[in-house]
Design an enzyme around this catalytic site. Structure first.
Site, PDB file in Angstrom:
ATOM      1  N   MET A  85      32.127  46.523  22.889  1.00 31.06           N
ATOM      2  CA  MET A  85      30.902  46.020  23.499  1.00 31.06           C
ATOM      3  C   MET A  85      30.350  47.020  24.516  1.00 31.06           C
ATOM      4  SD  MET A  85      29.047  43.717  22.764  1.00 31.06           S
ATOM      5  CE  MET A  85      28.518  42.058  22.753  1.00 31.06           C
ATOM      6  N   GLN A 104      56.177  34.046  48.827  1.00 28.36           N
ATOM      7  CA  GLN A 104      55.372  33.434  47.770  1.00 28.36           C
ATOM      8  C   GLN A 104      54.451  32.327  48.276  1.00 28.36           C
ATOM      9  OE1 GLN A 104      57.955  32.582  44.363  1.00 28.36           O
ATOM     10  NE2 GLN A 104      57.648  34.677  43.659  1.00 28.36           N
TER      11      GLN A 104
END
Lengths: 573, 172
Positions: free
Chosen positions: A468, A113
């Site tokens: 859209m 991480q």
């Protein structure tokens, strides 16, 4: 007495007056989270995804004017915030994002991480740094809050390695910080300001263009006063909407790609364009060569770098909108603009902003009902057709706020931002206007809305499409609705032209989904049900209410200017 | 709109990541960066960069403003029209040459070495010569062109230019 880094972290938040922190736990921030557990003044909100977390902080910041504070862990926790950081960067939202980092002795080892989050966000933060030394922790946090909230606000990222969180050091949290490379402009050049004023005074067809900077500076009232004193009409960008009340006689409407015909016409015909707090984004200007062709342009903005970048201006003015407008209001003298106002009114009568009222429920009807039921409070939108309808038809009286993702256009913004806004301003009604596409991008946040007791009204305008893009396909791509149908599945015909009997009724069933979290849900299919649904939602102050409006699939946002075309070439029907 | 080389001296905080931030601006916004050098100044917490960009007037204004926006940038100085001293260091290794060709390299070095010391033979071997040149960027370009034309194996290592404002305006 020395204290640990984690203790200083909480102390810093307290001294900054932080009342809410949006936090998602993880290995590299467990110390900080644990320290937050030991205090009561700061509310810790647990979103269900870091992308939503940062939009919640944005909604909170824009509703309250305070800095939105975020805490996420290293690696994926940090990378999940990137979209929201970019969103905050483009809309100038003050955020301080704390990211955990692997211990310093592991940095550079591709540890579990570990990511270089400061490097990844360098171009979308106002400032970002990994704390390298425990002794710098207090000063760095102080800098972060100072930079985020002053000047042109923006996101600041502070990356804190785990070992520094537990290391002891000075308990001092500085009261002031002096940064030699950062001196926000707190004055205005009087000579330039007078020059700009004179230009406006002498104009025959003057126009004010107000952008988001006016709202951020809290200068709406001053702007209104200035316009009134001089009788100068005002157009806004979508971020500037509400800076002058929308029912004001001098307010024309939004300009830009989906602006009002008369507003764009006024921009094209004015002889002086007095712009405040806008960066002349391409959605406002269209083809730059034909933007405001007859006008001398005044550009007042806090960000020197946005002046004369897209549009070459005649009078540049680097200043905070409020500071400049305070002066301008003093100068302002009445001006006769009757002829010009009449011209604009005639253009508006020629092509008013309105949608069809013949068959069934239209988005305009929904917006008008929202105006009626929610005259005050905060309207938050997602991104897409519904956003344009909201910016076209939502009324903005004094005090009402609109929160929308203007610069980055981030789908998935609306719902979490509305939750954040409600958490920041619990006394206000918060309405989220969203689409079926954007809603699905952060729908896990229903858990946050329910668990954090943030009762908002969510209006989903469901047309089964990513509207859209579908609109562009309909107008410019030969009606090939490639991957914009949200019900499309394996086995659908390649050349599908619209819904048919084989379509599944709901993907997902928003009513069942909302109810599964304990939220209230209403499906509206007809015009006659709109008002009642909204009133029911408003009355429900216990939980969030979802209203799913089943609108026509082929509804268009009009008028529109095709991307890159001049603003004078509007598609009206 | 004329594209030309322009020069900036930039004072920045001497901190981790500042160079990346400055260079990232040029790549991210598609500015045409020619060279960038950096070193600490008389104050150890301040670095000075010398930056050369090729741009038109409007873009150059924008670059300066963007640099000014950065929290870590202390001062932006436009050196384009300022009297200054500017030099670039260049190492040129000419390899695989015989005695006659060596004499030729010496000759070239001598001609380029107008201000005694700007070009010197830093090292020499059986069949190769290493020149160390502190010339303007243009003179270095000329020298490289000449060496490459004359000799087959030329190895070039050059740094970016560094510049400082002149004390007297007549000695450019």
């Amino acid at each position: 007495m020395d204290i640990t880094g984690r203790k200083l972290f909480v102390k810093a938040l307290q001294e900054e007056g932080v009342d809410t922190i949006f936090a998602y736990p993880g290995g590299m921030v467990t110390d900080l989270v644990d320290e937050l557990y030991k205090q009561e003044g700061i509310r810790v909100v647990l979103p269900r995804h870091e992308q939503a977390l940062i939009h919640e902080a944005e909604g909170y910041a824009r509703a309250t004017g305070k800095v939105g504070v975020c805490l996420v862990t290293s690696g994926p926790g940090a990378t999940n915030t990137i979209t929201g950081i970019a969103d905050a960067h483009y809309d100038s939202v003050p955020l301080v994002i704390f990211t955990g980092q692997v211990p310093q002795n592991l940095i550079g080892n591709d540890a579990f991480q570990e990511v270089d989050i400061v490097g990844m966000t360098r171009s979308i933060t106002k400032y970002g740094v990994t704390v390298q030394d425990r002794k710098d922790l207090g000063k760095t946090i102080k800098m972060a809050f100072h930079i985020a909230r002053t000047g042109k606000p923006g996101p600041v990222l502070i990356d804190i390695p785990k070992n520094l969180q537990t290391q002891t050091g000075s308990a001092v949290y500085p009261e002031h910080v002096d940064i030699r490379g950062y001196k926000p402009n707190e004055t205005v050049h009087i000579g330039q300001l007078k020059k700009a004023y004179k230009m406006l005074k002498q104009a025959k067809q003057p126009l004010i263009l107000a952008g988001g900077g006016v709202n951020i500076a809290g200068a709406g009232q001053l702007l209104t006063e200035f316009a009134e004193k001089m009788n100068v009409p005002v157009v806004t960008t979508i971020m500037g909407k509400g800076s002058i009340p929308t029912d004001h006689p001098l307010y024309i409407g939004n300009s830009g790609m989906h602006g009002r015909f008369s507003a764009n016409k006024a921009v094209s015909e004015c002889d002086v364009l007095f712009s405040i707090g806008t960066r002349f984004n391409d959605r406002i200007t269209g083809d730059l060569n034909e933007f405001a062709p007859k006008a001398k342009i005044v550009h007042l903005d806090i960000d020197a770098a946005s002046i004369s970048r897209n549009v070459v201006v005649d009078v540049p003015l680097t200043a905070d909108a409020k500071i400049a407008l305070e002066r301008l209001v003093e100068y302002a003298e009445p001006k006769n603009t009757e002829k010009w106002l009449a011209k604009i009114a005639a253009w508006d009568a020629e092509n008013p902003l309105e949608m069809r009222r013949d068959k069934g429920m239209s988005p305009q009807m929904i917006m008008e009902s929202i105006n009626e039921v929610f005259p005050k409070g905060i309207v938050v939108t997602d991104v897409g057709q519904h956003q344009m309808w909201a910016t076209q038809y939502i009324d903005m009286p004094v005090g009402k706020k609109m929160i929308t993702s203007g610069g980055l256009g981030t789908m998935g913004f609306g719902f979490p931002a509305a939750i954040g806004a409600k958490l920041g301003a619990p006394e206000q009604d918060v309405v989220c206007i969203t689409g079926d596409g954007g809603m699905q991008m952060n729908m896990q946040e229903m858990a946050t809305a329910i668990c954090e007791h943030a009762p908002i009204t969510v209006c989903i305008l469901n047309n089964y499409y990513l509207g859209m893009v579908r609109q562009m396909q309909q107008l410019f791509y030969g009606k090939r609705y490639e991957i914009t149908c949200l019900r499309r599945q394996v086995g659908c015909p390649d050349n599908c032209k619209g819904p048919n009997k084989a379509c599944p009724p709901y993907v997902p069933d928003f009513v069942k989904w909302a109810e599964s979290y304990g939220a209230k849900a209403i499906r509206v299919t007809e015009e006659s049900q709109i008002m009642e649904a909204l009133q029911e939602a408003k009355a429900n102050t216990k939980t969030t209410t979802v209203i799913e409006f089943m609108i026509a699939t082929d509804e268009l946002v009009l008028p529109m200017v095709k991307s890159g075309n001049p603003m004078s070439e509007m598609i009206l029907k | 709109m004329t594209m030309k080389n322009r020069w900036i001296a930039l004072y920045v905080e001497n901190q981790v990541g500042v160079l990346a931030k400055v260079s990232g601006l040029f790549s991210g916004k598609a500015y045409n960066l020619q060279s960038l050098t950096v070193g600490t100044t008389e104050h150890e917490d301040v670095s000075r960069m010398t930056i050369c960009v090729t741009s038109d007037d409007i873009t150059f204004e924008q670059i300066k403003k963007q640099l000014n926006c950065m929290v870590e940038v202390i001062k932006v100085m436009d050196l384009t029209n300022v009297p200054l001293h500017m030099k670039e260091i260049l190492y040129a290794k000419v390899k695989g040459i015989d005695a006659g060709q060596k004499a030729e390299v010496f000759q070239i070095a001598q001609v380029f070495n107008v201000n005694n010391g700007n070009v010197k033979v830093a090292d020499i071997g059986e069949d190769s010569i290493l020149l160390e040149c502190t010339l303007t960027e243009h003179r270095n370009n000329d020298l490289i062109a000449l060496l490459k034309k004359k000799f087959k194996h030329v190895e070039i290592v050059r740094g970016g230019a560094v510049a400082v404002e002149a004390i007297s305006t007549s000695c450019r």
